[in-house]
Scaffold this motif. Structure first.
Motif, PDB file in Angstrom:
ATOM      1  N   PRO A 127       1.293  -0.974   0.252  1.00  0.00           N
ATOM      2  CA  PRO A 127      -0.314   0.258  -0.345  1.00  0.00           C
ATOM      3  C   PRO A 127       1.005   1.073   0.106  1.00  0.00           C
ATOM      4  N   GLY A 128       0.897   2.300  -1.425  1.00  0.00           N
ATOM      5  CA  GLY A 128       1.158   3.741  -0.998  1.00  0.00           C
ATOM      6  C   GLY A 128       2.208   3.469  -1.873  1.00  0.00           C
ATOM      7  N   LEU A 129       2.597   2.365  -2.460  1.00  0.00           N
ATOM      8  CA  LEU A 129       4.097   1.942  -3.269  1.00  0.00           C
ATOM      9  C   LEU A 129       3.761   1.444  -4.618  1.00  0.00           C
ATOM     10  N   ARG A 130       1.842   1.257  -4.761  1.00  0.00           N
ATOM     11  CA  ARG A 130       1.454   0.627  -6.041  1.00  0.00           C
ATOM     12  C   ARG A 130       2.319   1.449  -7.774  1.00  0.00           C
ATOM     13  N   MET A 131       2.454   2.599  -7.299  1.00  0.00           N
ATOM     14  CA  MET A 131       3.134   2.934  -8.486  1.00  0.00           C
ATOM     15  C   MET A 131       4.331   2.808  -8.888  1.00  0.00           C
ATOM     16  N   LEU A 132       5.294   2.969  -8.132  1.00  0.00           N
ATOM     17  CA  LEU A 132       6.699   2.825  -8.250  1.00  0.00           C
ATOM     18  C   LEU A 132       7.435   1.125  -8.113  1.00  0.00           C
ATOM     19  N   GLU A 133       6.500   0.072  -7.774  1.00  0.00           N
ATOM     20  CA  GLU A 133       6.602  -1.016  -7.983  1.00  0.00           C
ATOM     21  C   GLU A 133       6.119  -1.854  -9.609  1.00  0.00           C
ATOM     22  N   LYS A 134       5.245  -1.566  -9.406  1.00  0.00           N
ATOM     23  CA  LYS A 134       4.374  -1.670 -10.889  1.00  0.00           C
ATOM     24  C   LYS A 134       5.442  -1.464 -12.033  1.00  0.00           C
ATOM     25  N   TYR A 135       5.746  -0.019 -11.746  1.00  0.00           N
ATOM     26  CA  TYR A 135       7.278   0.445 -13.109  1.00  0.00           C
ATOM     27  C   TYR A 135       8.845  -0.582 -12.811  1.00  0.00           C
ATOM     28  N   ALA A 136       8.539  -0.583 -11.169  1.00  0.00           N
ATOM     29  CA  ALA A 136       9.889  -1.886 -11.295  1.00  0.00           C
ATOM     30  C   ALA A 136       9.452  -2.904 -12.202  1.00  0.00           C
ATOM     31  N   ALA A 137       7.966  -3.522 -11.994  1.00  0.00           N
ATOM     32  CA  ALA A 137       8.320  -4.883 -12.795  1.00  0.00           C
ATOM     33  C   ALA A 137       8.248  -4.341 -14.600  1.00  0.00           C
ATOM     34  N   ARG A 138       7.783  -3.140 -14.585  1.00  0.00           N
ATOM     35  CA  ARG A 138       8.291  -3.323 -16.150  1.00  0.00           C
ATOM     36  C   ARG A 138       9.402  -2.812 -16.932  1.00  0.00           C
ATOM     37  N   CYS A 139      10.276  -2.722 -15.449  1.00  0.00           N
ATOM     38  CA  CYS A 139      11.697  -2.008 -15.807  1.00  0.00           C
ATOM     39  C   CYS A 139      12.577  -3.420 -16.179  1.00  0.00           C
ATOM     40  N   GLY A 140      12.082  -4.654 -14.691  1.00  0.00           N
ATOM     41  CA  GLY A 140      13.015  -6.209 -14.914  1.00  0.00           C
ATOM     42  C   GLY A 140      11.818  -6.482 -16.740  1.00  0.00           C
ATOM     43  N   GLY A 141      11.447  -6.031 -16.817  1.00  0.00           N
ATOM     44  CA  GLY A 141       9.819  -6.849 -18.033  1.00  0.00           C
ATOM     45  C   GLY A 141       9.088  -7.490 -18.223  1.00  0.00           C
ATOM     46  N   ALA A 142       8.249  -6.800 -17.278  1.00  0.00           N
ATOM     47  CA  ALA A 142       6.786  -7.757 -16.747  1.00  0.00           C
ATOM     48  C   ALA A 142       5.603  -6.752 -17.718  1.00  0.00           C
ATOM     49  N   SER A 143       4.693  -7.204 -17.811  1.00  0.00           N
ATOM     50  CA  SER A 143       4.204  -6.262 -18.065  1.00  0.00           C
ATOM     51  C   SER A 143       2.852  -5.805 -17.076  1.00  0.00           C
ATOM     52  N   ASN A 144       2.234  -4.998 -16.996  1.00  0.00           N
ATOM     53  CA  ASN A 144       1.559  -4.358 -15.619  1.00  0.00           C
ATOM     54  C   ASN A 144      -0.511  -5.128 -15.941  1.00  0.00           C
ATOM     55  N   HIS A 145      -1.110  -5.692 -14.852  1.00  0.00           N
ATOM     56  CA  HIS A 145      -2.024  -5.995 -14.940  1.00  0.00           C
ATOM     57  C   HIS A 145      -3.168  -4.599 -14.228  1.00  0.00           C
ATOM     58  N   ARG A 146      -4.105  -4.484 -14.283  1.00  0.00           N
ATOM     59  CA  ARG A 146      -5.263  -3.450 -13.738  1.00  0.00           C
ATOM     60  C   ARG A 146      -4.350  -2.634 -12.454  1.00  0.00           C
ATOM     61  N   TYR A 147      -3.939  -1.256 -12.629  1.00  0.00           N
ATOM     62  CA  TYR A 147      -3.259  -0.576 -11.721  1.00  0.00           C
ATOM     63  C   TYR A 147      -4.850  -0.540 -10.114  1.00  0.00           C
TER      64      TYR A 147
END
Length: 282
Positions: free
Chosen positions: A135-155
């Motif tokens: 909680p509170g870090l979703r923007m950062l954690e989903k951005y990090a997943a993209r940087c690693g090569g994963a896609s984002n599910h719904r925000y």
């Protein structure tokens, strides 16, 4: 990342940690000293958090000079220099822990995402994250997943309709739930349904959903269920899938595999701050 939102987040994190003052730094330094830190990786991984470093130290010292030696998504080795920061000594010390906590966690997520995505190279399947974020870090954690090569599910709950088992139970069936969801959402919003067996998959197909999730199904079960779904419907596997067993799903034929483990239980990448020097104004 949204820079305005990032700055507001960092302000809140610093307020939480510093409170009224940094009791230790204010006791030891006058506030006129300037110094330098080097951020160094202590293990191999994927770096993520350049904006955190640049914005974090600059918030506490607008005259901070940040030199980045890695960009988001870069593979870094143990001992690699990530950044060198020159700023007020008190600002360096106050920002250090918040910045490192975030960068280490984001780099850990990027590292694990890269490992997961690599398993599906050469297939149509893509790895994506989930809403199982801090909680509170979703923007950062989903951005990090993209940087690693994963896609984002719904925000969040607001940007997509995902009808899960409890929704289905409350509504009394998939068909009724999908019909009502499509009417309420309109043609611009996709509808996903969670399924666990052949009967539910067939019902979801007839209901005209956009995405079908196979929840807590084995690779063998998924291979059979995928055959029931036309190419016009996106397929996803989820539930109980970890990096340890991920390769078993390599050939199951789904479009996406969503992994909560990318964010909810990731190991942070070890990064440290080493003092280079301190100068005292005269």
């Amino acid at each position: 990342m949204n820079s305005l939102k990032l700055n507001e987040m960092l302000k809140a994190f610093f307020i939480e940690d510093i409170g009224e003052r940094d009791a230790t730094s204010s006791a030891l330094f006058s506030g006129t000293e300037r110094g330098s830190f080097t951020l160094i990786s202590k293990e191999n991984g994927i770096f993520c958090g350049a904006d955190i470093i640049a914005a974090g130290f600059s918030l506490l010292d607008p005259e901070a000079n940040v030199t980045l030696h890695a960009k988001d998504g870069d593979a870094i080795a143990r001992g690699a220099i990530i950044a060198v920061i020159e700023a007020k000594t008190t600002a360096l010390l106050m920002a250090e822990r918040v910045v490192l906590n975030l960068v280490q966690r984001m780099s850990g997520i990027a590292t694990q995402s890269r490992q997961a995505a690599a398993i599906f190279e050469g297939t149509k399947t893509k790895v994506c994250d989930t809403r199982k974020t801090t909680p509170g870090l979703r923007m950062l954690e989903k951005y990090a997943a993209r940087c690693g090569g994963a896609s984002n599910h719904r925000y969040g709950l607001y940007d997509g309709i995902m009808i899960k088992d409890n929704h289905i139970d409350f509504m009394g069936g998939i068909s009724k739930a999908v019909a009502q969801a499509k009417t309420a959402a309109g043609h611009m919003v996709k509808v996903e349904v969670e399924t666990t067996n052949k009967q539910q998959v067939e019902e979801a197909v007839l209901a005209g959903v956009d995405i079908i999730m196979f929840d807590n199904c084995t690779p063998g079960e998924i291979k059979e269920l995928v055959k029931l779904v036309p190419d016009t419907i996106v397929t996803e596997a989820s539930g109980g899938i970890t990096l340890d067993c991920l390769d078993e799903y390599r050939d199951c034929g789904v479009d996406y595999i969503s992994l909560g483990c990318l964010t909810h239980s990731v190991q942070a990448l070890d990064i440290s701050a080493k003092v280079n020097y301190m100068e005292v104004s005269r």
